[in-house]
Write a protein that holds these residues in place. Structure first.
Motif: not given
Length: 580
Positions: A529-534
């Protein structure tokens, strides 16, 4: 009948102690032991790709079953790889016996190839660590190691030279009984009397609970109800305390949320139950504190105590409940319940607006959907870092689920190896590894172990291409993030190349379907799952130093974290508050 050798006797003792698996990587000094396992139908050799995985897996198995588990490493570099997982098992109070194979006995101390001194190296992460240098030490030395691991809940290490392992064992002596479980410990009457007086004299009591409350949920709830106490918890206490808890005020510490911090600071008596909570900055220094723990060395090492009580939480509460006076005034409890609900209302809003459209995905949203779709008796293994935050705030305990991680040792890369050990205990129970991309990549080779044994572990990979907890630490220190970015492959493609099920999720609308498909798959699966690094998180209380750090970093990142279904529980508890 041929005479047993030392290795065969060692394996027989493990089997008598209830060990059914020996995790490790083969090596020449281990050959006699591996061959003894091969010829013993009661125990299996579990071939992992890295010895660190072997130790983590054994520790997880011990935590899930409560019984002795075992791992092994060959001489020198082989057994050195065990050390990180053994530190974790030891600090998690998991009974593990580690076999550290050694160089030939006649070469010890002479700088031989691969020479180390395991009987010295593992002393800090074990209750017992000894070299078996003579056949005449068998079987007593191994018996002693097992008694230490089980009786004191931690690690024992036996260093065994390969040539000694192949020698004939002494004539079979009378086999002594082995300890397989720990007794309960009841405090002395004097300590109980003093604790009763402290509680009766206090107007506002708060309970703060840790993993030592395992098996004591009913007693904690009855006790809290009688003295009208809010109940907070540490991360390791969450799975044992938070469910079916009308007195819940959340968690304190760096991953904390809710009103636990206020409840521990605004009371006039704080009772620490079965917790060795390490962050003393989050504990008050101006209220009376009593601590109950089965390990006397834990008493008073985090905060100044007014009373130390040596005993099991459950047995101590069973002594207290009939003796303390019931409190009628619940104003303090109701005030904390309202603060808790208000605090959760505030943070949840940031992640309930348009999450179904946010790309990259909010990791909070991923954790919330995972919590909803996972089985009611699932085992979650959790990587250190931001996955700890999402598990702490989103995985809903119910008394049947388990949540284990490197919560005391804080090692990276623990989730996948722990999932291996957890899944071997029951192939039909759902095991979910909540992995960060940094932790997963560190021991990614043991994804092949899932494939080799067809273990149906489901790896849910929170892939933000960064070491985001370290980024947060840098921001707090007023430093720009540096060296925290990962250049990752398509991990789903890697999983498929290994022979497992793999799917990549880049949009919120894909998430639920991908998780359902992975859960239905009968073998190992990975959901990348590509998740928000922020998406970062802050503790419930922020010091001036922390604020200064964030200001210096000039960060514009939103640092609120959601809380999942805990808001629903808090609202439900508020309904029980009497109205004026």
């Amino acid at each position: 009948m041929a005479k047993q050798n030392i290795a065969e006797q060692f394996v027989d003792i493990l089997v008598r102690a209830g060990v059914t698996r020996l995790y490790g990587v083969v090596g020449d000094s281990l050959n006699p032991v591996v061959d003894a396992v091969r010829r013993n139908a009661a125990i299996d050799w579990i071939h992992v790709r890295h010895e660190e995985t072997a130790a983590f897996a054994a520790g997880a198995e011990a935590q899930i079953t409560g019984r002795l588990a075992a791992c092994a490493g060959s001489c020198g570099p082989g057994n050195l790889h065990l050390i990180n997982g053994l530190y974790d098992a030891h600090r998690s109070m998991a009974p593990v016996l580690a076999l550290a194979s050694h160089i030939p006995s006649g070469e010890i101390g002479l700088g031989y190839f691969q020479e180390t001194h395991p009987d010295q190296l593992f002393r800090e992460c074990s209750h017992y660590c000894e070299l078996l240098s003579s056949p005449q030490q068998m079987p007593r030395l191994v018996h002693t190691a097992i008694q230490h691991a089980v009786g004191r809940s931690g690690v024992s290490v036996v260093a065994l030279p390969g040539d000694i392992a192949d020698r004939p064992a002494p004539e079979r002596a009378v086999e002594t009984a082995l300890v397989t479980s720990r007794p309960t410990v009841r405090p002395g009457d004097e300590e109980i009397d003093r604790l009763v007086r402290l509680i009766d004299e206090a107007e506002r009591v708060t309970l703060f609970c840790g993993s030592g409350c395992a098996g004591a949920h009913a007693e904690v709830m009855e006790f809290a109800g009688k003295i009208k106490s809010p109940v907070g918890h540490a991360l390791r206490g969450k799975e044992y305390i938070q469910y079916d808890n009308p007195y819940d005020v959340g968690m304190s510490g760096l991953l904390g949320y809710g009103a636990a911090y206020e409840a521990t600071h605004e009371c006039d008596l704080l009772i620490l139950l079965g917790t060795d909570f390490p962050y003393n900055a989050f504990l008050p220094d101006d209220v009376r504190i009593a601590q109950v723990d089965v390990r006397p060395e834990n008493l008073g090492r985090r905060s100044k105590l007014d009373l130390a009580v040596w005993g099991d939480v459950r047995e101590t509460l069973r002594c207290l409940i009939p003796r303390v006076k019931e409190k009628e005034n619940r104003r303090f409890l109701d005030k904390m319940l309202k603060k808790h609900a208000d605090a959760l209302e505030g943070v949840v809003k940031a992640y309930t607006r348009k999450v179904e459209k946010h790309v990259p995905l909010h990791p909070e949203y991923v954790a919330a959907v995972l919590d909803e779709l996972a089985d009611d008796d699932a085992v979650f293994t959790v990587d250190t870092g931001m996955c700890n935050v999402w598990a702490a705030r989103y995985i809903t305990p119910n008394g049947r689920r388990r949540v284990i991680g490197s919560f005391s040792h804080g090692s990276m890369a623990n989730a996948l190896p722990m999932a291996i050990g957890a899944q071997f205990t029951d192939r039909n129970r759902q095991v979910v590894s909540m992995s960060g991309d940094g932790g997963f990549a560190m021991l990614m080779g043991d994804f092949l172990t899932l494939v080799q044994y067809d273990l149906p572990v489901k790896v849910v990979l929170f892939n933000n291409s960064s070491l985001s907890m370290v980024e947060l630490e840098m921001l707090v220190a007023g430093l720009p993030s540096h060296g925290t970015t990962n250049k990752n492959p398509d991990f789903a493609a890697v999983a498929r190349a290994c022979g497992a099920y793999g799917v990549r999720v880049e949009k919120p609308r894909q998430l639920a379907g991908a998780l359902k498909d992975a859960f239905r798959h009968k073998g190992p699966a990975l959901v990348d799952v590509v998740t928000d690094p922020n998406a970062l998180s802050i503790p419930p209380k922020i010091s001036a130093e922390m604020v200064t750090g964030f200001a210096l970093s000039a960060s514009k990142i939103v640092l609120d974290g959601g809380v999942g279904r805990m808001l629903q529980m808090a609202r439900s508890n508020l309904r029980n508050v009497p109205r004026p």
